[in-house]
Design an enzyme around this catalytic site. Structure first.
Site, PDB file in Angstrom:
ATOM      1  N   ASP A   1       0.857  -1.178   0.000  1.00  0.00           N
ATOM      2  CA  ASP A   1       0.000   0.000   0.000  1.00  0.00           C
ATOM      3  C   ASP A   1       0.901   1.239   0.000  1.00  0.00           C
ATOM      4  OD1 ASP A   1      -2.504   1.341   0.276  1.00  0.00           O
ATOM      5  OD2 ASP A   1      -2.244   1.432   2.430  1.00  0.00           O
ATOM      6  N   LYS A  52      -0.872  -1.383  -4.744  1.00  0.00           N
ATOM      7  CA  LYS A  52      -1.657  -0.174  -5.044  1.00  0.00           C
ATOM      8  C   LYS A  52      -0.668   0.951  -5.314  1.00  0.00           C
ATOM      9  CE  LYS A  52      -5.437  -1.110  -1.741  1.00  0.00           C
ATOM     10  NZ  LYS A  52      -5.934  -0.708  -0.398  1.00  0.00           N
ATOM     11  N   VAL A  97      -9.492  -3.891  -0.196  1.00  0.00           N
ATOM     12  CA  VAL A  97      -9.857  -5.254  -0.607  1.00  0.00           C
ATOM     13  C   VAL A  97      -9.715  -6.239   0.552  1.00  0.00           C
ATOM     14  CG1 VAL A  97      -9.329  -5.015  -3.067  1.00  0.00           C
ATOM     15  CG2 VAL A  97      -7.495  -5.619  -1.490  1.00  0.00           C
ATOM     16  N   ARG A 137     -10.615 -12.992   6.084  1.00  0.00           N
ATOM     17  CA  ARG A 137      -9.389 -13.634   5.580  1.00  0.00           C
ATOM     18  C   ARG A 137      -9.698 -14.956   4.894  1.00  0.00           C
ATOM     19  NH1 ARG A 137      -5.030 -10.820   7.767  1.00  0.00           N
ATOM     20  NH2 ARG A 137      -5.233 -10.095   9.899  1.00  0.00           N
TER      21      ARG A 137
HETATM   22  P1  IMP Z   1       1.936  -0.532   3.765  1.00  0.00           P
HETATM   23  O1  IMP Z   1       3.003  -0.496   4.811  1.00  0.00           O
HETATM   24  O2  IMP Z   1       1.126   0.723   3.779  1.00  0.00           O
HETATM   25  O3  IMP Z   1       2.438  -0.858   2.395  1.00  0.00           O
HETATM   26  O4  IMP Z   1       0.909  -1.603   4.258  1.00  0.00           O
HETATM   27  C1  IMP Z   1       0.885  -2.896   3.846  1.00  0.00           C
HETATM   28  C2  IMP Z   1      -0.071  -3.689   4.711  1.00  0.00           C
HETATM   29  O5  IMP Z   1      -1.297  -2.998   4.895  1.00  0.00           O
HETATM   30  C3  IMP Z   1      -0.435  -4.971   4.027  1.00  0.00           C
HETATM   31  O6  IMP Z   1       0.449  -5.992   4.379  1.00  0.00           O
HETATM   32  C4  IMP Z   1      -1.835  -5.227   4.537  1.00  0.00           C
HETATM   33  O7  IMP Z   1      -1.786  -5.959   5.721  1.00  0.00           O
HETATM   34  C5  IMP Z   1      -2.405  -3.868   4.816  1.00  0.00           C
HETATM   35  N1  IMP Z   1      -3.299  -3.413   3.721  1.00  0.00           N
HETATM   36  C6  IMP Z   1      -3.075  -2.431   2.832  1.00  0.00           C
HETATM   37  N2  IMP Z   1      -4.091  -2.280   1.971  1.00  0.00           N
HETATM   38  C7  IMP Z   1      -4.998  -3.227   2.307  1.00  0.00           C
HETATM   39  C8  IMP Z   1      -6.279  -3.619   1.755  1.00  0.00           C
HETATM   40  O8  IMP Z   1      -6.810  -3.063   0.770  1.00  0.00           O
HETATM   41  N3  IMP Z   1      -6.894  -4.643   2.383  1.00  0.00           N
HETATM   42  C9  IMP Z   1      -6.369  -5.295   3.452  1.00  0.00           C
HETATM   43  N4  IMP Z   1      -5.176  -4.985   3.988  1.00  0.00           N
HETATM   44  C10 IMP Z   1      -4.489  -3.948   3.427  1.00  0.00           C
END
Ligand code: IMP
Ligand code: MG
Length: 182
Positions: free
Chosen positions: A106, A134, A156, A168
């Site tokens: 994300d 994303k 999602v 999950r």
């Molecule tokens: P980041 O550090 O912002 O890249 O976060 C990554 C983590 O956020 C992923 O491993 C997911 O656990 C959670 N995450 C991000 N987007 C989503 C989503 O759309 N659905 C569910 N979990 C998400």
């Protein structure tokens, strides 16, 4: 039909589509790692559990798995920007070739942190395979070698991905209805 289906607005990837994508990723990884004898596959808990489980069956090489929980999330849908180690690895990463298995990237904060951490602990190489990404949400640059699907900025669930620890166990990946998380 199960009792969670009503909360899903739209199915993005079916069970079968996911299976084919995982097989494709497994094939690429197998080619790239065929001469590597100390592959350590690290699953980022808990979202990547379904993906890890299916993916390793598509990689017919000697490998070892381990688990780590590095969370940048509270209980909601947006990142707090803070990274905490909730569970560390059992194994040493020194001199190991590492493949991190992630469910979704994300902001990139989690993986950016994790890659640096493992390299600082003496890993020989650290690559990443993520089922979803994303790109529009990225805050921290991360080099990701294997990507399943690029998706839009919508929340999602399913195939390991949760909202407040639920959904999950959905066999597909889908968009949650806004009313469920607003
Ligand atoms: P980041 O550090 O912002 O890249 O976060 C990554 C983590 O956020 C992923 O491993 C997911 O656990 C959670 N995450 C991000 N987007 C989503 C989503 O759309 N659905 C569910 N979990 C998400
Ligand atoms: Mg996660």
């Amino acid at each position: 039909m199960n009792h969670m289906d009503k909360d899903v607005k739209e199915i993005l990837f079916s069970k079968e589509e996911i299976h084919n994508k995982v097989a494709e990723l497994g094939e690429k990884i197998t080619k790239d790692y065929k001469d590597v004898d100390n592959l350590l596959v690290i699953c980022v808990l808990k979202g990547a559990v379904s993906f890890l489980s299916d993916l390793i069956q598509e990689i017919p090489l000697p490998l070892v798995i381990d688990f780590m929980d590095v969370s940048s999330y509270g209980s909601g849908v947006s990142s707090t920007g803070e990274v905490r180690i909730l569970k560390d690895l059992d194994s040493s990463v020194e001199g190991r070739n590492i493949l991190i298995v992630e469910d979704i990237i994300d902001t990139g904060i989690t993986l950016n942190y994790l890659k640096k951490l493992l390299l600082s602990r003496g890993a020989t190489s650290v690559e990443v395979v993520t089922l979803l990404t994303k790109p529009s949400r990225r805050q921290k640059g991360v080099d990701v070698k294997y990507v399943g699907y690029e998706i839009d900025d919508l929340f999602v669930v399913g195939y390991g991905l949760d909202y407040n620890e639920k959904y999950r166990n959905l066999p597909y990946i889908g968009y949650l209805k806004e009313e469920v998380y607003s």
